[in-house]
Design a protein around this motif. Structure first.
Motif, PDB file in Angstrom:
ATOM      1  N   PHE A  75       0.841  -1.186   0.000  1.00  0.00           N
ATOM      2  CA  PHE A  75       0.000   0.000   0.000  1.00  0.00           C
ATOM      3  C   PHE A  75       0.882   1.245   0.000  1.00  0.00           C
ATOM      4  O   PHE A  75       1.816   1.330   0.801  1.00  0.00           O
ATOM      5  N   TYR A  76       0.570   2.194  -0.860  1.00  0.00           N
ATOM      6  CA  TYR A  76       1.248   3.492  -0.863  1.00  0.00           C
ATOM      7  C   TYR A  76       0.161   4.555  -0.851  1.00  0.00           C
ATOM      8  O   TYR A  76      -0.644   4.646  -1.784  1.00  0.00           O
ATOM      9  N   VAL A  77       0.110   5.345   0.207  1.00  0.00           N
ATOM     10  CA  VAL A  77      -0.938   6.346   0.359  1.00  0.00           C
ATOM     11  C   VAL A  77      -0.579   7.587  -0.451  1.00  0.00           C
ATOM     12  O   VAL A  77       0.513   8.152  -0.304  1.00  0.00           O
ATOM     13  N   LEU A  78      -1.515   7.997  -1.304  1.00  0.00           N
ATOM     14  CA  LEU A  78      -1.326   9.176  -2.151  1.00  0.00           C
ATOM     15  C   LEU A  78      -1.931  10.435  -1.538  1.00  0.00           C
ATOM     16  O   LEU A  78      -1.342  11.513  -1.613  1.00  0.00           O
ATOM     17  N   GLU A  79      -3.130  10.291  -0.972  1.00  0.00           N
ATOM     18  CA  GLU A  79      -3.835  11.426  -0.375  1.00  0.00           C
ATOM     19  C   GLU A  79      -4.689  10.928   0.785  1.00  0.00           C
ATOM     20  O   GLU A  79      -5.172   9.799   0.757  1.00  0.00           O
ATOM     21  N   GLY A  80      -4.883  11.788   1.765  1.00  0.00           N
ATOM     22  CA  GLY A  80      -5.774  11.464   2.867  1.00  0.00           C
ATOM     23  C   GLY A  80      -5.133  10.536   3.887  1.00  0.00           C
ATOM     24  O   GLY A  80      -3.915  10.389   3.947  1.00  0.00           O
ATOM     25  N   THR A  81      -5.997   9.897   4.676  1.00  0.00           N
ATOM     26  CA  THR A  81      -5.562   8.987   5.732  1.00  0.00           C
ATOM     27  C   THR A  81      -6.162   7.612   5.490  1.00  0.00           C
ATOM     28  O   THR A  81      -7.365   7.489   5.277  1.00  0.00           O
ATOM     29  N   PHE A  98       4.040   4.016   3.287  1.00  0.00           N
ATOM     30  CA  PHE A  98       4.062   2.748   2.556  1.00  0.00           C
ATOM     31  C   PHE A  98       3.954   1.601   3.542  1.00  0.00           C
ATOM     32  O   PHE A  98       4.513   1.655   4.634  1.00  0.00           O
ATOM     33  N   ALA A  99       3.224   0.562   3.154  1.00  0.00           N
ATOM     34  CA  ALA A  99       3.156  -0.665   3.959  1.00  0.00           C
ATOM     35  C   ALA A  99       3.230  -1.866   3.020  1.00  0.00           C
ATOM     36  O   ALA A  99       2.637  -1.856   1.942  1.00  0.00           O
ATOM     37  N   HIS A 100       3.967  -2.881   3.418  1.00  0.00           N
ATOM     38  CA  HIS A 100       4.095  -4.116   2.641  1.00  0.00           C
ATOM     39  C   HIS A 100       3.667  -5.284   3.521  1.00  0.00           C
ATOM     40  O   HIS A 100       4.065  -5.375   4.679  1.00  0.00           O
ATOM     41  N   VAL A 101       2.863  -6.181   2.939  1.00  0.00           N
ATOM     42  CA  VAL A 101       2.389  -7.355   3.658  1.00  0.00           C
ATOM     43  C   VAL A 101       2.769  -8.596   2.852  1.00  0.00           C
ATOM     44  O   VAL A 101       2.272  -8.800   1.745  1.00  0.00           O
ATOM     45  N   PRO A 102       3.654  -9.448   3.377  1.00  0.00           N
ATOM     46  CA  PRO A 102       4.009 -10.671   2.655  1.00  0.00           C
ATOM     47  C   PRO A 102       2.848 -11.663   2.652  1.00  0.00           C
ATOM     48  O   PRO A 102       1.905 -11.537   3.449  1.00  0.00           O
ATOM     49  N   GLY A 108      -5.562  -5.501   6.728  1.00  0.00           N
ATOM     50  CA  GLY A 108      -6.815  -4.926   6.281  1.00  0.00           C
ATOM     51  C   GLY A 108      -6.545  -3.465   5.993  1.00  0.00           C
ATOM     52  O   GLY A 108      -5.468  -2.959   6.305  1.00  0.00           O
ATOM     53  N   PHE A 109      -7.499  -2.777   5.398  1.00  0.00           N
ATOM     54  CA  PHE A 109      -7.332  -1.342   5.174  1.00  0.00           C
ATOM     55  C   PHE A 109      -8.698  -0.675   5.162  1.00  0.00           C
ATOM     56  O   PHE A 109      -9.707  -1.284   4.840  1.00  0.00           O
ATOM     57  N   ARG A 110      -8.699   0.596   5.553  1.00  0.00           N
ATOM     58  CA  ARG A 110      -9.941   1.378   5.526  1.00  0.00           C
ATOM     59  C   ARG A 110      -9.610   2.859   5.645  1.00  0.00           C
ATOM     60  O   ARG A 110      -8.556   3.235   6.139  1.00  0.00           O
ATOM     61  N   LEU A 119      -2.257   3.525  -3.723  1.00  0.00           N
ATOM     62  CA  LEU A 119      -1.888   2.503  -4.698  1.00  0.00           C
ATOM     63  C   LEU A 119      -1.889   1.159  -3.994  1.00  0.00           C
ATOM     64  O   LEU A 119      -1.407   1.050  -2.859  1.00  0.00           O
ATOM     65  N   LEU A 120      -2.436   0.146  -4.667  1.00  0.00           N
ATOM     66  CA  LEU A 120      -2.380  -1.240  -4.208  1.00  0.00           C
ATOM     67  C   LEU A 120      -1.493  -2.000  -5.176  1.00  0.00           C
ATOM     68  O   LEU A 120      -1.712  -1.958  -6.391  1.00  0.00           O
ATOM     69  N   HIS A 121      -0.507  -2.694  -4.646  1.00  0.00           N
ATOM     70  CA  HIS A 121       0.431  -3.463  -5.464  1.00  0.00           C
ATOM     71  C   HIS A 121       0.357  -4.921  -5.024  1.00  0.00           C
ATOM     72  O   HIS A 121       0.481  -5.218  -3.831  1.00  0.00           O
ATOM     73  N   PHE A 122       0.123  -5.817  -5.971  1.00  0.00           N
ATOM     74  CA  PHE A 122       0.091  -7.249  -5.693  1.00  0.00           C
ATOM     75  C   PHE A 122       1.212  -7.928  -6.472  1.00  0.00           C
ATOM     76  O   PHE A 122       1.423  -7.621  -7.646  1.00  0.00           O
TER      77      PHE A 122
END
Length: 159
Positions: A75-81, A98-102, A108-110, A119-122
């Protein structure tokens, strides 16, 4: 750590860049107004990754605690919380965080404080498009067996 084995074996390179303009229309719009933009599908990256822009419309939403067996998620946050569940606590992240989850990592996210973008990266590039589209089409209308099958098919294990 070293570089992985070559995946391109040509001598002169090739014309193969994939460009997505910022003004592209969302691929999925949820009933609550959230939007998903397909930036790089696994089919476009030879399965190496998938990249999506997720825009929260404002009302609090997002998946609770779950994990994936076959994919990592970042996860990479572009705007907001955006609050990211790290397996223990909900951590508020902001633009630039930025957060990475193996694979196997509980997360979770909200959004909690209004509109936000991330951005969501898989990796590898699993076919997440069918998951996003299935959710938007009304997975809430599924019976319990259909819901469970859908989640298994898309590598979501809820806690």
């Amino acid at each position: 750590m070293s570089y992985p084995p070559p995946i391109y074996h040509g001598d002169s390179g090739e014309v193969s860049a994939h460009v997505v303009r910022a003004a592209v229309e969302p691929a999925v719009v949820y009933p609550n107004g959230n939007k998903v933009f397909y930036l790089a599908r696994g089919t476009e990256t030879t399965g190496t990754f998938g990249l999506y822009r997720w825009e929260f419309a404002g009302p609090e939403s997002g998946p609770g605690a779950h994990f994936h067996r076959t994919i990592t998620e970042s996860f990479y946050v572009l705007e907001g919380t955006v609050s990211i569940y790290d397996g223990t606590d909900w951590v508020k992240t902001h633009a630039g965080d930025f957060a990475h989850v193996p694979a196997g990592g509980i997360h979770g996210f909200r959004n909690e404080d209004g509109a936000a973008k991330m951005l969501l990266h898989f990796a590898p590039g699993a076919p997440r498009e069918a998951y996003f589209e299935g959710l938007a089409a009304g997975i809430g209308d599924f019976d319990e067996d259909a819901y469970d099958r859908f989640m298994r098919e898309h590598d979501n294990t809820w806690l």
